[in-house]
Design an enzyme around this catalytic site. Structure first.
Site, PDB file in Angstrom:
ATOM      1  N   GLU A 156      37.001  37.413  43.342  1.00  8.95           N
ATOM      2  CA  GLU A 156      37.415  37.959  44.639  1.00  8.95           C
ATOM      3  C   GLU A 156      38.382  39.258  44.375  1.00  8.95           C
ATOM      4  O   GLU A 156      38.649  39.814  45.420  1.00  8.95           O
ATOM      5  CB  GLU A 156      38.130  36.753  45.417  1.00  8.95           C
ATOM      6  CG  GLU A 156      39.809  36.479  44.967  1.00  8.95           C
ATOM      7  CD  GLU A 156      39.876  35.903  43.582  1.00  8.95           C
ATOM      8  OE1 GLU A 156      39.037  35.553  43.001  1.00  8.95           O
ATOM      9  OE2 GLU A 156      41.015  35.603  43.219  1.00  8.95           O
ATOM     10  N   CYS A 181      40.473  30.219  38.380  1.00  9.73           N
ATOM     11  CA  CYS A 181      41.665  30.368  37.748  1.00  9.73           C
ATOM     12  C   CYS A 181      42.564  29.093  37.908  1.00  9.73           C
ATOM     13  O   CYS A 181      42.177  28.275  37.566  1.00  9.73           O
ATOM     14  CB  CYS A 181      42.567  31.605  38.268  1.00  9.73           C
ATOM     15  SG  CYS A 181      43.918  32.203  37.187  1.00  9.73           S
ATOM     16  N   HIS A 192      38.642  36.450  38.103  1.00 10.79           N
ATOM     17  CA  HIS A 192      38.743  36.257  39.645  1.00 10.79           C
ATOM     18  C   HIS A 192      37.620  37.098  40.379  1.00 10.79           C
ATOM     19  O   HIS A 192      37.691  38.403  40.553  1.00 10.79           O
ATOM     20  CB  HIS A 192      40.144  37.003  39.843  1.00 10.79           C
ATOM     21  CG  HIS A 192      41.190  36.198  39.702  1.00 10.79           C
ATOM     22  ND1 HIS A 192      41.883  35.148  40.566  1.00 10.79           N
ATOM     23  CD2 HIS A 192      41.938  35.948  38.648  1.00 10.79           C
ATOM     24  CE1 HIS A 192      42.747  34.594  39.955  1.00 10.79           C
ATOM     25  NE2 HIS A 192      42.826  34.902  38.929  1.00 10.79           N
TER      26      HIS A 192
END
Lengths: 80, 222
Positions: B201, B85, B199
């Site tokens: 994560e 990002c 993302h």
């Protein structure tokens, strides 16, 4: 010396902010507005009286940081 | 595996990222942006957030943080770097990856799960996935509208640098932000610097909506 650096998205790059402003202006009744581009102006005060030197420095600043040459164009304007 | 996670003022995905890498068994630590030297890492991650408040352009100021000089040198020597990002935006501004980001076409901040198609897996990052795989990973950005000139784009395809594209659940192209060719993730020519807007994560636990991020970041373990 005061220098203005005007940064705009390049012609081929869609400017969504400009488009949104265009629609808002149309809603306001400005039916004859054909196109809007939104950019930014960066005002810089340089401690020199040498106009050429100031423009040269501003060029470097624009190329290195103030504009992203992949998507943006810039113009340099001497204010005073 | 030892992972270094760079924290800039305004970074806000640093802890999630650390947690994600620890979850897959890696050792992870933070690197403050003001540090000059990188210790020895197997992977350096530039996490998501709003470094320097996105002033001027997203990632434009973070590029000048002291640590970025070392990160550039590390990348040029072949070290693995992942930008997620805002981290991706910083890699673009640092010229470690080609292209640039502009505002999302619809001007909205988009925050939702989005399907992605694996375009190329011939790299460390996506080696656990297959070409054509469809995964579901959250996106959260206002400036994810990827732009690159046509010549560069062509060479990116030729060099297998286009890694991920936005799509619907069946794999048909679906463009949330206006990115050229629906591109969501890329790498450099040498395939050691990776950038993506989604993302991974945030997709580590099925109870939190999905775990497709695990396979992605586990690629770095091998």
């Amino acid at each position: 010396m005061k220098i203005a650096i005007n940064v705009h998205l390049k012609k081929g790059v869609l400017d969504p902010q400009g488009k949104a402003v265009l629609h808002a202006l149309e809603t306001l009744g400005f039916k004859d507005v054909k196109d809007v581009r939104v950019g930014k102006q960066i005002l810089i005060e340089i401690d020199t009286e040498d106009k050429e030197k100031a423009i040269k420095e501003a060029e470097e600043m624009a190329k290195e940081l103030l504009a992203n040459p992949v998507i943006e164009n810039y113009e340099i304007e001497v204010k005073e | 595996m030892k992972v270094g996670i760079v924290v800039f003022p305004g970074t806000n995905c640093d802890r999630d990222t650390k947690w994600a890498f620890e979850k897959i068994g890696a050792q992870a630590e933070f690197i403050w942006h003001n540090e000059n030297e990188l210790k020895s890492y197997d992977l350096v991650v530039l996490p998501g957030g709003f470094s320097y408040g996105d002033y001027l352009r997203s990632g434009a100021i973070a590029r000048f943080s002291p640590i970025m000089k070392s990160v550039s040198e590390y990348a040029k020597k072949g070290g693995y770097v992942l930008g997620i990002c805002n981290g991706f935006q910083i890699l673009l501004e640092s010229h470690l990856l080609p292209g640039a980001m502009t505002r999302n076409e619809n001007l909205n901040f988009i925050s939702k799960f989005h399907h992605l198609k694996v375009i190329n897996n011939n790299n460390k990052f996506l080696q656990n996935l297959k070409e054509g795989d469809i995964i579901n990973i959250p996106i959260a950005h206002a400036e994810g509208n990827y732009k690159v000139d046509e010549d560069t784009l062509k060479s990116m395809y030729d060099n297998e640098q286009v890694l991920l594209k936005y799509c619907d659940k069946d794999g048909n192209e679906l463009n949330p932000n206006g990115s050229i060719d629906c591109i969501a993730g890329i790498c450099n020519k040498e395939k050691n610097v990776f950038g993506l807007m989604p993302h991974p994560e945030r997709a580590m636990e099925s109870i939190l909506g999905g775990s497709d991020g695990v396979k992605m970041i586990e690629g770095f373990l091998k």
